[in-house]
Design an enzyme around this catalytic site. Structure first.
Site, PDB file in Angstrom:
ATOM      1  N   ASN A   1      -1.356   5.376   3.121  1.00 34.89           N
ATOM      2  CA  ASN A   1      -1.588   6.041   1.847  1.00 34.89           C
ATOM      3  C   ASN A   1      -2.858   6.878   1.946  1.00 34.89           C
ATOM      4  OD1 ASN A   1      -1.957   6.761  -0.784  1.00 34.89           O
ATOM      5  ND2 ASN A   1      -1.976   4.681  -1.615  1.00 34.89           N
TER       6      ASN A   1
ATOM      7  N   GLU B   1       0.759  -8.160   2.294  1.00 37.64           N
ATOM      8  CA  GLU B   1       0.509  -7.270   3.422  1.00 37.64           C
ATOM      9  C   GLU B   1       0.879  -7.966   4.728  1.00 37.64           C
ATOM     10  OE1 GLU B   1      -2.750  -4.079   2.492  1.00 37.64           O
ATOM     11  OE2 GLU B   1      -3.462  -5.373   4.081  1.00 37.64           O
TER      12      GLU B   1
ATOM     13  N   GLY C   1      -0.502  -5.571  -2.745  1.00 42.60           N
ATOM     14  CA  GLY C   1       0.684  -6.414  -2.611  1.00 42.60           C
ATOM     15  C   GLY C   1       0.636  -7.174  -1.291  1.00 42.60           C
TER      16      GLY C   1
ATOM     17  N   SER D   1       0.830  -1.195   0.000  1.00 45.32           N
ATOM     18  CA  SER D   1       0.000   0.000   0.000  1.00 45.32           C
ATOM     19  C   SER D   1       0.876   1.260   0.000  1.00 45.32           C
ATOM     20  CB  SER D   1      -0.889  -0.024   1.238  1.00 45.32           C
ATOM     21  OG  SER D   1      -1.665   1.131   1.232  1.00 45.32           O
ATOM     22  N   GLY D   2       0.591   2.144  -0.910  1.00 49.32           N
ATOM     23  CA  GLY D   2       1.341   3.398  -0.995  1.00 49.32           C
ATOM     24  C   GLY D   2       2.565   3.314  -1.873  1.00 49.32           C
TER      25      GLY D   2
ATOM     26  N   SER E   1      -5.597   5.293  -0.603  1.00 46.83           N
ATOM     27  CA  SER E   1      -5.356   3.861  -0.696  1.00 46.83           C
ATOM     28  C   SER E   1      -6.548   3.157  -1.351  1.00 46.83           C
ATOM     29  CB  SER E   1      -5.125   3.316   0.710  1.00 46.83           C
ATOM     30  OG  SER E   1      -4.844   1.948   0.626  1.00 46.83           O
ATOM     31  N   SER E   2      -6.232   2.330  -2.344  1.00 46.34           N
ATOM     32  CA  SER E   2      -7.306   1.586  -3.006  1.00 46.34           C
ATOM     33  C   SER E   2      -7.707   0.468  -2.068  1.00 46.34           C
ATOM     34  CB  SER E   2      -6.813   0.977  -4.315  1.00 46.34           C
ATOM     35  OG  SER E   2      -5.983   1.878  -4.985  1.00 46.34           O
TER      36      SER E   2
ATOM     37  N   THR F   1      -1.605   2.393  -8.091  1.00 46.71           N
ATOM     38  CA  THR F   1      -2.711   3.077  -8.754  1.00 46.71           C
ATOM     39  C   THR F   1      -2.191   4.196  -9.647  1.00 46.71           C
ATOM     40  OG1 THR F   1      -4.035   2.527  -6.869  1.00 46.71           O
ATOM     41  CG2 THR F   1      -4.913   4.194  -8.328  1.00 46.71           C
TER      42      THR F   1
HETATM   43  N1  LIG Z   1       5.176   7.991 -10.063  1.00 53.93           N
HETATM   44  C1  LIG Z   1       4.854   8.761  -9.050  1.00 53.93           C
HETATM   45  N2  LIG Z   1       5.229  10.050  -9.054  1.00 53.93           N
HETATM   46  C2  LIG Z   1       4.897  10.854  -8.019  1.00 53.93           C
HETATM   47  N3  LIG Z   1       4.214  10.453  -6.951  1.00 53.93           N
HETATM   48  C3  LIG Z   1       3.821   9.182  -6.875  1.00 53.93           C
HETATM   49  C4  LIG Z   1       4.108   8.260  -7.918  1.00 53.93           C
HETATM   50  N4  LIG Z   1       3.602   7.085  -7.594  1.00 53.93           N
HETATM   51  C5  LIG Z   1       2.996   7.268  -6.400  1.00 53.93           C
HETATM   52  N5  LIG Z   1       3.125   8.507  -5.961  1.00 53.93           N
HETATM   53  C6  LIG Z   1       2.642   9.075  -4.669  1.00 53.93           C
HETATM   54  O1  LIG Z   1       2.368   8.019  -3.836  1.00 53.93           O
HETATM   55  C7  LIG Z   1       1.016   8.025  -3.425  1.00 53.93           C
HETATM   56  C8  LIG Z   1       0.505   6.606  -3.322  1.00 53.93           C
HETATM   57  O2  LIG Z   1       0.414   6.033  -4.570  1.00 53.93           O
HETATM   58  P1  LIG Z   1      -0.734   5.018  -4.969  1.00 53.93           P
HETATM   59  O3  LIG Z   1      -2.051   5.487  -4.509  1.00 53.93           O
HETATM   60  O4  LIG Z   1      -0.595   4.733  -6.389  1.00 53.93           O
HETATM   61  O5  LIG Z   1      -0.326   3.779  -4.137  1.00 53.93           O
HETATM   62  P2  LIG Z   1      -0.920   2.320  -4.242  1.00 53.93           P
HETATM   63  O6  LIG Z   1       0.220   1.423  -4.501  1.00 53.93           O
HETATM   64  O7  LIG Z   1      -2.027   2.289  -5.182  1.00 53.93           O
HETATM   65  O8  LIG Z   1      -1.406   2.091  -2.790  1.00 53.93           O
HETATM   66  P3  LIG Z   1      -2.664   1.276  -2.304  1.00 53.93           P
HETATM   67  O9  LIG Z   1      -2.310  -0.154  -2.352  1.00 53.93           O
HETATM   68  O10 LIG Z   1      -2.871   1.765  -0.962  1.00 53.93           O
HETATM   69  O11 LIG Z   1      -3.755   1.640  -3.219  1.00 53.93           O
HETATM   70  C9  LIG Z   1       0.290   8.824  -4.469  1.00 53.93           C
HETATM   71  O12 LIG Z   1      -0.839   9.439  -3.930  1.00 53.93           O
HETATM   72  C10 LIG Z   1       1.348   9.822  -4.881  1.00 53.93           C
HETATM   73  O13 LIG Z   1       1.350  10.902  -3.976  1.00 53.93           O
HETATM   74 MG   LIG Z   2      -3.957   2.041  -5.086  1.00 51.25          MG
END
Ligand SMILES: Nc1ncnc2c1ncn2[C@@H]1O[C@H](COP(=O)(O)OP(=O)(O)OP(=O)(O)O)[C@@H](O)[C@H]1O
Ligand SMILES: [Mg+2]
Length: 1021
Positions: free
Chosen positions: A157, A386, A384, A107-108, A160-161, A112
């Site tokens: 996050n 957890e 991923g 997460s984070g 977070s999805s 996404t």
């Molecule tokens: N390529 C990137 N460039 C800049 N910031 C990023 C990038 N990827 C992620 N982030 C930052 O990290 C934060 C978390 O990313 P994201 O929501 O995609 O995580 P996630 O892997 O989908 O987490 P979760 O499993 O909780 O959904 C985003 O809100 C953004 O602020």
């Molecule tokens: Mg996500």
């Protein structure tokens, strides 16, 4: 990528496969760190992309970057999400097969974000039409809607999805995105009713309260204050700095309209959201019987209104449970705890199912009705591995999912490796790797797996508890090497496992789960009477989510774990039929801080993501492999035989090339289409040599190019000059042609004119005539007579004869006038005399011609040379001319010197002081001379007595003297020029003769006949 091999010292290797010590985690982390610190967040392991969340905006997602990666060979450019996306897209287009991109990470970590960036890349770079733009926009805007309902702020996050998402993007045969389909997995419903400290409920609740207008809130019975709602404040952070709910609300509203949501859809959807909030605020109290009752009916009234459910039935359903006893239905009142449980269950159920409805609704909007063949790229954004402090049913499901995906990855990678070796005809060397099938089996095996055991516990009659479930596990899978409980553990590990815990040794490491709540979560029960209320709701979404068929069905609904297992199976099936690409996201630190590389956190993720395992598989055989064409293309400059072009088969070129470079046999293998290089150092040495060579080549190229530019500029100028010349020559030729045409016309006219020149003036000859006149006049101008004596005159053309004559006269007259004007008085006198001389003598007397040049004097003797006596005698008459003469006597012809004096009125012959003879002009009878050159003058006088007879004189200037005499006497006509002889009067009736003869010497004598003979020498005429 090849290009950036050069920068490897500064930024590490771009492909972990090129790490020298590929089995070392330290080397792996060092490389990742080096790159991360240079903002290089992407690194490959072969075709797998490792991405480290930068936690800051990088300038690598621009339109230019998208264009850069579009259609470029995967290895040409530095690692990037776009390269992965583009590669999948291009292979899909060229091979017409389906693909998926699996994005995983904790997460984070940025899953996404990555999936959104890939979607954007396709939206921008794929061809599209106006019609398809709607699909594209819907694909893009499905994200904010799903995120509003499925994402929440967690500790890890802010966005977070809370569900797994698989999205198919469908492309038509031209590669344009034409539709899509979304599958969602395991939405975290528990969040609706409970949030940990520092976390929030799903975004949509906060967005609605912040963004909705007053009317909507009023209609929903809500207040603009999240603090008022029990479901929103458990995490105590309804307001988050990094989230702009108001703005997000606007985006969601806009997205709704684009994704084809009707006003009714939206109304009913928000009615459900509001219902959940009202449900959260229902408070149960205990009545005297210990039964739960609702004292404050406000919330329930709103719910009844919003769901269109009967108030009392709703109230009853929330406080009672319907039990079916044989054929009877009995209502059993709930105690307060159960009432709260039922309330939360209904809130979770309606939210969870509404989310599924939402996904379906979006799918309907994305569906492509065209039946033509399509290919798809699937994007899997899934949680991923957890590992929390306390891991519950959700973590169990999530980690099980990751086991399955890991298995898929290993299988597919190994399969791909093996296939590649086979295709390339290279001997397969078995790769030792951990096959996690054993763990998957532990979880999912029918009858023997953990899920089956859990289901069994849930379904069996009697008092099943989480503990009894744990005991069942111990009993059935206790001997499994990957399973452990406190009871099964040895002394040392026992301490770390609680009584209600069980531990699984996952491929990524061990995880301890707390069995508490497993049964309840797996059952996910909703009391039947509550279901009935929902089935009868006037809210159509709720009605669609809760079907009567469910009530009628005698079968128990599938448990959550089984549902999840099944959906996972079908997901794996979906993925297995597609070509894979992988993106592994890593979270660099827990504080969302840019630039911070937390070694232990990352090491943990590298392990859980199975990156080392993957690297080992990729590197088991060869570190580097490339198609012969690509290898040759890059390094051909290193061998004279292959540079600049190799015309034979690429493989032969590569053989020549590596022989020249000096590869040892153990360093490489030659496949059918690819060269396989075993060690990174071999490649790096080649790369270094290439780099050196490139410098040389570039300078040479630059020189050549400069030469080429010069040449091109010269050619351009030359062409321009030639063109100019051609144009100019053309212009000249045209001018000349025009001139010739004109000349031909003129000549024709001229000839025509010439032919018709004799005709009267007419159009045919007018110009010719005028021209010849003009010409004649022009020529005449240059040939005019120069003086009066000049008799020349240009012969005129016949047409000009008359004019010419007139002009001639005019000219002569002008000349004469001019001449006359130029003549002096003295000359005029001379001329007058000469005219007389001419009239008298011309052509008649010898010596005349010479006389013309001799100037006539006024007189031969001046008055003062004359005897004064004579002057006295002729006083009164002005003397005009005096000349000495010889007078011959009429008798005897004696010569005597005398003077001849001519006055106005008479001529006197004077001897000294005597006037010997006077001849008055009035009486003058004639004057005779001979035609010879003698100077004899005979003045004939009248035949009377007074006169002595004719006067015979000889003078030197005979022409002058005779002329003067003629003029003074005005008797030109009387002058006679005689030939041979003349008769003269001697006086008194007698006559004498003068004979003129020509002789050797001039002499005058009296001949024998008594005649005066005058001999003169023959002279000029
Ligand atoms: N390529 C990137 N460039 C800049 N910031 C990023 C990038 N990827 C992620 N982030 C930052 O990290 C934060 C978390 O990313 P994201 O929501 O995609 O995580 P996630 O892997 O989908 O987490 P979760 O499993 O909780 O959904 C985003 O809100 C953004 O602020
Ligand atoms: Mg996500």
């Amino acid at each position: 990528m090849e290009g950036a091999l050069i920068a490897r010292d500064r930024v590490g290797v771009q492909d972990f496969v090129l790490l020298d010590s590929h089995t070392s985690e330290v080397a792996f982390l060092n490389n990742l760190r080096k790159r991360y610190q240079e903002n290089l967040i992407y690194t490959y392991i072969g075709t797998l992309l490792v991405s480290v969340n930068p936690y800051k905006e990088l300038d690598i997602y621009t339109l230019t970057q998208m264009q850069l990666y579009r259609g470029v060979n995967f290895f040409e450019l530095p690692p990037h999400l776009y390269a992965i996306a583009d590669n999948a897209y291009r292979v899909m287009c060229s091979e017409c097969n389906n693909h998926f991109i699996l994005i995983s990470g904790e997460s984070g970590a940025g899953k996404t974000e990555a999936s959104k960036k890939i979607l954007q890349y396709y939206a921008v770079t794929c061809p599209t039409t106006d019609q398809l733009k709607i699909v594209r926009d819907r694909l893009l805007l499905s994200n904010p809607v799903l995120e509003a309902f499925g994402n929440a702020k967690t500790l890890r996050n802010d966005n977070s999805s809370r569900f797994g998402k698989y999205m198919d993007i469908q492309f038509d045969f031209k590669g344009a995105p034409v539709g899509g389909h979304i599958l969602s997995y395991l939405i975290e419903k528990s969040r609706v009713v409970h949030q940990n400290h520092g976390e929030r409920n799903f975004h949509i609740f906060y967005q609605l309260l912040e963004g909705a207008d007053k009317d909507l809130l009023g209609w929903l019975g809500l207040e603009r204050n999240p603090q008022k709602y029990a479901y929103l404040i458990q995490g105590r952070c309804a307001k988050v700095f990094s989230i702009n709910d108001k703005n997000d609300w606007k985006i969601v509203r806009k997205a709704f309209s684009i994704i084809d949501f009707s006003e009714r859809d939206i109304e009913h959807l928000f009615a459900i959201v509001a219902t959940v909030l009202h449900l959260g605020n229902i408070h149960f109290e205990e009545d005297s019987n210990g039964h739960a009752i609702i004292r404050d009916g406000t919330q329930i009234k709103w719910i009844s209104k919003l769901l269109g459910a009967h108030l009392s039935i709703l109230q009853e359903a929330l406080t009672n449970r319907k039990i079916e006893a044989r054929s009877e239905e009995v209502l059993s009142p709930l105690n307060v705890d159960l009432a709260f449980y039922a309330r939360d269950a209904v809130a979770k159920a309606i939210y969870g199912r509404t989310f599924t409805w939402l996904v379906n609704k979006i799918n309907n909007a994305l569906v492509n009705k065209d039946s033509s063949r399509k290919t798809v790229i699937g994007l899997l954004d899934i949680y991923g591995f957890e590992v929390l402090d306390t891991n519950s049913f959700e973590q169990f499901c999530i980690n099980y999912c990751n086991e399955k995906l890991q298995q898929l990855l290993i299988e597919m990678t190994l399969k791909a490796e093996q296939e590649e070796y086979e295709v390339e005809g290279i001997e397969w060397e078995p790769i030792p790797y951990f096959n996690n099938k054993i763990i998957c089996d532990l979880v999912e095996q029918k009858h023997k797996g953990i899920i089956s055991i859990l289901d069994e516990e849930c379904l069996r009659p009697g008092e099943a508890t989480d503990l009894s479930f744990l005991e069942k596990l111990e009993e059935k899978v206790g001997d499994h090497p990957h399973f452990l409980t406190r009871k099964l553990a040895d002394q040392k590990t026992r301490k770390s496992i609680d009584f209600l815990d069980f531990r699984l040794l996952h491929y990524a490491g061990e995880v301890t789960y707390c069995a508490m709540g497993f049964l309840e979560k797996n059952n996910d029960l909703l009391y039947r009477n509550l279901k009935e209320v929902l089935c009868n709701s006037k809210n159509f979404i709720i009605r669609e989510c809760f079907l009567f068929s469910e009530l009628d069905s005698r079968r128990r609904p599938e448990t959550v774990a089984t549902q999840f297992k099944n959906s996972l199976m079908s997901l794996i099936e979906i993925l297995m039929s597609k070509e894979p690409s992988y993106v592994r996201c890593i979270k660099p630190n827990d504080n969302k801080e840019p630039g911070k590389f937390d070694d232990s956190l990352i090491r943990h993720q590298v392990k859980y993501l199975g990156l080392m395992e993957h690297l080992r598989v990729r590197r088991a055989g060869f570190a580097y492999r490339r198609k012969y064409e690509h290898f040759l293309q890059r390094y051909k400059s290193l061998c004279p035989a292959t540079w600049p072009n190799w015309n034979g088969p690429a493989i032969e070129g590569v053989v020549k090339l590596i022989k020249h470079i000096g590869y040892k046999p153990e360093e490489y293998k030659l496949g059918r289409t690819k060269i396989f290089i075993r060690f990174p150092k071999t490649l790096f040495a080649t790369e270094d040599a290439f780099e050196y060579r490139r410098h040389l080549l570039i300078s040479r190229l630059q020189a050549k190019y400069k030469g080429f530019l010069g040449q091109r500029a010269y050619q351009k100028k030359r062409k321009a000059a030639i063109k100019l010349e051609a144009c100019w020559r053309g212009a000249l030729a045209r001018r000349e042609a025009k001139r010739r045409t004109w000349a031909a016309q003129i000549i024709r006219k001229f000839i025509n004119g010439f032919i018709n020149r004799k005709k009267p003036l007419c159009p045919e000859n007018r110009e010719f005539v005028m021209l010849s006149q003009y010409k004649y006049l022009l020529k005449l101008r240059d040939h005019l007579p120069q003086n009066v004596l000049d008799k020349s005159w240009l012969k005129p053309p016949s047409i000009m004869e008359e004019t010419s004559e007139m002009l001639h006269k005019l000219c002569i007259r002008t000349l004469v006038r001019k001449y006359c004007r130029g003549v002096s008085v003295e000359r005029r006198v001379q001329l007058q005399q000469k005219v007389v001389t001419s009239a008298v003598f011309r052509g008649k007397k010898e010596g005349y011609q010479q006389s013309l040049n001799q100037r006539f004097l006024d007189t031969r003797l001046k008055e003062n040379e004359i005897n004064p006596r004579v002057l006295q005698l002729i006083q009164g008459e002005s003397i005009k001319y005096v000349t000495p003469v010889i007078k011959y006597d009429r008798n005897g012809f004696k010569a005597r010197e005398r003077l001849l004096v001519l006055t106005q009125a008479a001529a006197y012959v004077v001897e000294m002081a005597k006037i010997k003879q006077k001849v008055e002009y009035a009486t003058l009878k004639g004057i005779s001379t001979s035609n010879l050159s003698d100077g004899i003058i005979v003045i004939h006088v009248p035949d009377d007595n007074k006169q002595k007879g004719d006067v015979i004189l000889q003078c030197e200037h005979v022409f002058e003297t005779v002329t003067k005499l003629c003029m003074l006497s005005n008797k030109e006509s009387l002058v006679k020029i005689v030939k041979g002889s003349l008769r003269f009067r001697i006086g008194s009736g007698k006559e004498g003769t003068v004979v003129f003869a020509v002789g050797q010497e001039p002499q005058v004598f009296r001949d024998r006949n008594g005649q005066l003979t005058v001999v003169s020498t023959p002279g000029p005429p």
